[in-house]
Write an enzyme that holds these catalytic residues in place. Structure first.
Site, short mmCIF file in Angstrom:
data_model
loop_
_atom_site.label_atom_id
_atom_site.label_comp_id
_atom_site.label_asym_id
_atom_site.label_seq_id
_atom_site.Cartn_x
_atom_site.Cartn_y
_atom_site.Cartn_z
N ASP A 120 -19.97 -21.50 -0.76
CA ASP A 120 -20.38 -22.58 0.14
C ASP A 120 -21.85 -22.39 0.51
O ASP A 120 -22.20 -21.46 1.24
CB ASP A 120 -19.49 -22.56 1.39
CG ASP A 120 -19.76 -23.75 2.30
OD1 ASP A 120 -20.94 -23.97 2.67
OD2 ASP A 120 -18.81 -24.48 2.62
N ARG A 149 -18.52 -32.94 3.63
CA ARG A 149 -17.45 -33.27 2.71
C ARG A 149 -16.12 -33.02 3.40
O ARG A 149 -15.85 -31.90 3.83
CB ARG A 149 -17.60 -32.36 1.49
CG ARG A 149 -17.14 -32.95 0.22
CD ARG A 149 -17.59 -32.11 -0.94
NE ARG A 149 -17.04 -30.77 -0.95
CZ ARG A 149 -16.69 -30.13 -2.04
NH1 ARG A 149 -16.83 -30.72 -3.21
NH2 ARG A 149 -16.25 -28.90 -2.00
N ASP A 158 -22.79 -22.38 4.36
CA ASP A 158 -22.37 -21.14 5.03
C ASP A 158 -23.25 -19.97 4.63
O ASP A 158 -23.58 -19.12 5.46
CB ASP A 158 -20.91 -20.82 4.68
CG ASP A 158 -19.93 -21.67 5.48
OD1 ASP A 158 -20.34 -22.23 6.51
OD2 ASP A 158 -18.76 -21.77 5.06
N THR A 188 -10.03 -34.69 1.42
CA THR A 188 -10.25 -35.78 0.45
C THR A 188 -11.46 -35.54 -0.44
O THR A 188 -11.62 -36.20 -1.46
CB THR A 188 -10.50 -37.11 1.20
OG1 THR A 188 -11.74 -36.97 1.95
CG2 THR A 188 -9.36 -37.44 2.15
C1 PRP Z 1 -21.91 -29.23 0.42
C2 PRP Z 1 -23.21 -29.34 -0.33
C3 PRP Z 1 -23.25 -30.80 -0.68
C4 PRP Z 1 -21.80 -31.13 -0.92
C5 PRP Z 1 -21.57 -31.16 -2.40
O1 PRP Z 1 -22.06 -29.65 1.72
O2 PRP Z 1 -24.31 -28.89 0.40
O3 PRP Z 1 -23.79 -31.61 0.36
O4 PRP Z 1 -21.04 -30.07 -0.33
O5 PRP Z 1 -20.28 -31.56 -2.67
P1 PRP Z 1 -19.97 -32.97 -3.36
O6 PRP Z 1 -20.89 -33.12 -4.51
O7 PRP Z 1 -18.53 -32.84 -3.78
O8 PRP Z 1 -20.14 -34.04 -2.33
P2 PRP Z 1 -20.88 -29.57 2.81
O9 PRP Z 1 -20.09 -30.85 2.82
O10 PRP Z 1 -20.09 -28.32 2.60
O11 PRP Z 1 -21.66 -29.54 4.17
P3 PRP Z 1 -22.67 -28.44 4.74
O12 PRP Z 1 -23.94 -28.54 3.95
O13 PRP Z 1 -22.85 -28.88 6.15
O14 PRP Z 1 -22.04 -27.09 4.63
N1 URA Z 2 -20.31 -27.41 -1.78
C1 URA Z 2 -20.70 -26.11 -1.82
O1 URA Z 2 -21.40 -25.63 -0.91
N2 URA Z 2 -20.31 -25.37 -2.86
C2 URA Z 2 -19.57 -25.86 -3.87
O2 URA Z 2 -19.24 -25.11 -4.81
C3 URA Z 2 -19.17 -27.21 -3.80
C4 URA Z 2 -19.58 -27.96 -2.75
#
Ligand code: PRP
Ligand code: URA
Length: 209
Positions: A200, A104, A203, A108
């Protein structure tokens, strides 16, 4: 219309309570994400088709049942979705695994694709897409769109925490895809994080913060 199932099992509620806590460490967080995924899998596979088979027990011949076709796939959205894969494979070990890489954009909140590798026959499989978080819904919508572009028609989406905003966006965009949610939270904050949420997920699973 999509089936939206919010889990009401006490074990799932209890485990989600543990991973929400900010002091829960990486190992425990990762283990519990996997356990919740396993429990959600039980619900999400409830309508899989069965077929009769003749078998022989040590005592007599009988008719038993087995999964019809056995054509299943699990597709995690990288990174955080990886934390749910083992839980599903424990329940459905014959499933193939595909990977969709999306992150994400922090400014944006739009999903950015960086990887896609799916089983060659994914269009013939019933696909369980997994990601612990459904926030704005952008990543989930895009992953399902990509799978549909690859010909997949039987799709389910499993998450652990969802925001109402994400559920609305998902069900409007993909009314043909069932949605399984561990807990439905209150809202998104200004940074697109789920409140109260768990922070997150990526993380916390991988210990990167
Ligand atoms: C997080 C989560 C989803 C997304 C959700 O991933 O695991 O994939 O955000 O958010 P959304 O519904 O607004 O799209 P992130 O983009 O942080 O990547 P990561 O899993 O690599 O940490
Ligand atoms: N992605 C995450 O990992 N946590 C949130 O709360 C939203 C998006």
């Amino acid at each position: 219309m999509a089936r939206v199932v919010v889990m009401d099992h006490p074990l799932i509620k209890h485990k989600i309570g543990i991973i929400r806590r900010k002091n829960t460490g990486t190992k425990e967080f990762r283990d519990i994400i996997s356990e919740i995924a396993m429990l959600e899998c039980y619900e999400a596979t409830r309508n899989l088709q069965l077929t009769d088979v003749d078998i022989e027990t040590p005592v007599a011949r009988t008719t038993s049942q087995e999964l019809k076709g056995k054509k299943l796939a699990v597709v995690p959205i990288l990174r955080a979705g990886l934390g749910m894969v083992d839980g599903l494979l424990t329940m459905i070990p014959a499933a193939k695994v595909g990977h969709i890489g999306l992150y994400r954009d922090p400014a944006t909140l739009e999903p950015v694709e960086y990887y896609c590798k799916l089983p060659a026959d994914c269009a013939e499989r019933e696909v369980f897409v997994v990601d612990p978080m459904l926030a704005t819904g952008g990543s989930a919508l895009e992953a399902v769109r990509m799978l549909k572009e690859h010909g997949c028609t039987k799709l389910h989406f499993l998450c652990i925490i969802a925001a109402p905003e994400g559920v609305k966006a998902f069900t409007e965009a993909h009314p043909d895809v069932d949605l399984y949610i561990g807990a439905l939270d209150d809202h998104l904050n200004d940074h697109g994080y789920i409140v109260p949420g768990l922070g997150d997920a990526g993380d916390r699973i991988f210990g990167t913060k």
